[in-house]
Design an enzyme around this catalytic site. Sequence first.
Site, PDB file in Angstrom:
ATOM      1  N   ASP A  10       0.835  -1.195   0.000  1.00  0.00           N
ATOM      2  CA  ASP A  10       0.000   0.000   0.000  1.00  0.00           C
ATOM      3  C   ASP A  10       0.874   1.250   0.000  1.00  0.00           C
ATOM      4  OD1 ASP A  10      -2.336   1.446   0.024  1.00  0.00           O
ATOM      5  OD2 ASP A  10      -2.612   1.318   2.191  1.00  0.00           O
ATOM      6  N   GLY A  11       0.421   2.271  -0.715  1.00  0.00           N
ATOM      7  CA  GLY A  11       1.093   3.560  -0.637  1.00  0.00           C
ATOM      8  C   GLY A  11       1.668   4.087  -1.938  1.00  0.00           C
ATOM      9  N   TRP A  15       2.854   7.955  -2.422  1.00  0.00           N
ATOM     10  CA  TRP A  15       4.264   8.180  -2.750  1.00  0.00           C
ATOM     11  C   TRP A  15       4.368   9.117  -3.954  1.00  0.00           C
ATOM     12  CZ3 TRP A  15       7.432   7.606  -6.933  1.00  0.00           C
ATOM     13  CH2 TRP A  15       8.828   7.594  -6.702  1.00  0.00           C
ATOM     14  N   HIS A  27       3.094   3.500  -9.122  1.00  0.00           N
ATOM     15  CA  HIS A  27       3.012   2.057  -9.365  1.00  0.00           C
ATOM     16  C   HIS A  27       4.301   1.534 -10.011  1.00  0.00           C
ATOM     17  CE1 HIS A  27      -1.056   2.042  -8.021  1.00  0.00           C
ATOM     18  NE2 HIS A  27      -1.542   2.693  -9.066  1.00  0.00           N
ATOM     19  N   SER A  55      -6.882  -5.854  -6.037  1.00  0.00           N
ATOM     20  CA  SER A  55      -8.046  -6.404  -5.348  1.00  0.00           C
ATOM     21  C   SER A  55      -9.291  -6.339  -6.217  1.00  0.00           C
ATOM     22  CB  SER A  55      -8.304  -5.630  -4.041  1.00  0.00           C
ATOM     23  OG  SER A  55      -8.814  -4.336  -4.328  1.00  0.00           O
ATOM     24  N   THR A  56     -10.333  -7.042  -5.809  1.00  0.00           N
ATOM     25  CA  THR A  56     -11.606  -6.960  -6.524  1.00  0.00           C
ATOM     26  C   THR A  56     -12.149  -5.532  -6.471  1.00  0.00           C
ATOM     27  OG1 THR A  56     -12.687  -7.749  -4.487  1.00  0.00           O
ATOM     28  CG2 THR A  56     -12.265  -9.375  -6.210  1.00  0.00           C
ATOM     29  N   ASN A  58     -10.359  -2.874  -6.560  1.00  0.00           N
ATOM     30  CA  ASN A  58      -9.555  -2.003  -7.420  1.00  0.00           C
ATOM     31  C   ASN A  58     -10.156  -1.825  -8.810  1.00  0.00           C
ATOM     32  OD1 ASN A  58      -6.315  -3.077  -6.106  1.00  0.00           O
ATOM     33  ND2 ASN A  58      -7.668  -1.415  -5.460  1.00  0.00           N
ATOM     34  N   TRP A  59     -11.106  -2.688  -9.198  1.00  0.00           N
ATOM     35  CA  TRP A  59     -11.774  -2.512 -10.488  1.00  0.00           C
ATOM     36  C   TRP A  59     -12.575  -1.207 -10.519  1.00  0.00           C
ATOM     37  CZ3 TRP A  59     -10.005  -5.084 -14.354  1.00  0.00           C
ATOM     38  CH2 TRP A  59      -9.555  -6.402 -14.214  1.00  0.00           C
ATOM     39  N   ARG A 184      -5.426  -1.997   8.686  1.00  0.00           N
ATOM     40  CA  ARG A 184      -6.594  -2.820   8.385  1.00  0.00           C
ATOM     41  C   ARG A 184      -6.180  -3.940   7.435  1.00  0.00           C
ATOM     42  NH1 ARG A 184      -7.638   2.292   6.154  1.00  0.00           N
ATOM     43  NH2 ARG A 184      -7.432   2.384   3.870  1.00  0.00           N
TER      44      ARG A 184
END
Length: 234
Positions: A10-11, A15, A27, A55-56, A58-59, A184
């Site tokens: 994450d991040g 960044w 990325h 992740s799901t 992220n779609w 989390r």
Amino acid sequence: MPKHVAIIMDGNGRWARKRLLNRINGHEKGAEAVRTIVQTARKLNIAALTLYAFSTENWQRPRPEISGLMLLLRRFLASERQTMIDNEIRLNTIGQIERLPKAVRDNLKAVMDATANNKKMVLNLALSYGARTEIVEMVKQIASKARQDALDPAEITSETIADHLYTRGMPDVDLLIRTSGEMRISNFLLWQIAYSEIFFTPTLWPDFGEDEFVTILKDYQHRERRFGAVPASD
């Protein structure tokens, strides 16, 4: 040493924002961190490394960002294929892989086929992955077998469930790391991390490197894993 390490990377966006760059630049830098951590894990003889890559949820991101991520994934697979072969790393994927673009699926299959016989480490890329979806799919599979009398519901065990998850045949996660300071789980490997040691670091993923990874592993080695039991000293 942990047998199985999982990382919520994450991040990348933060960044990039801190440097007045676009998210794709973040990325791209994050992909460099992936390369470093995979090489470090292999060097330290960690048997399985699972990276939460997409992740799901992220779609729901903007289409240009998704397209950029898919292109970066294809580039990563092309650049790291020989490295994985040379270092006996087997590539595996978990998630709803069928939702990925065909070109990405083809690239993944090619690298997985090329590394299928490697034995030293498994690199799991969690792509289009969500733990709740994984659990729903597991329930459907078991219910179907029970309906067809291929499985007695009275004989369902924890092992039965594990054998119907994306990670079947792999050990549970020993150590879960999340970067960027968020505390989390974000729908990641909910079954597999039941007894994991968890480490949250404020470091943004593109800045996460070998030194910090090794420091976290050393911290893990000093933790007492009880699995619900009372320690001998008590």
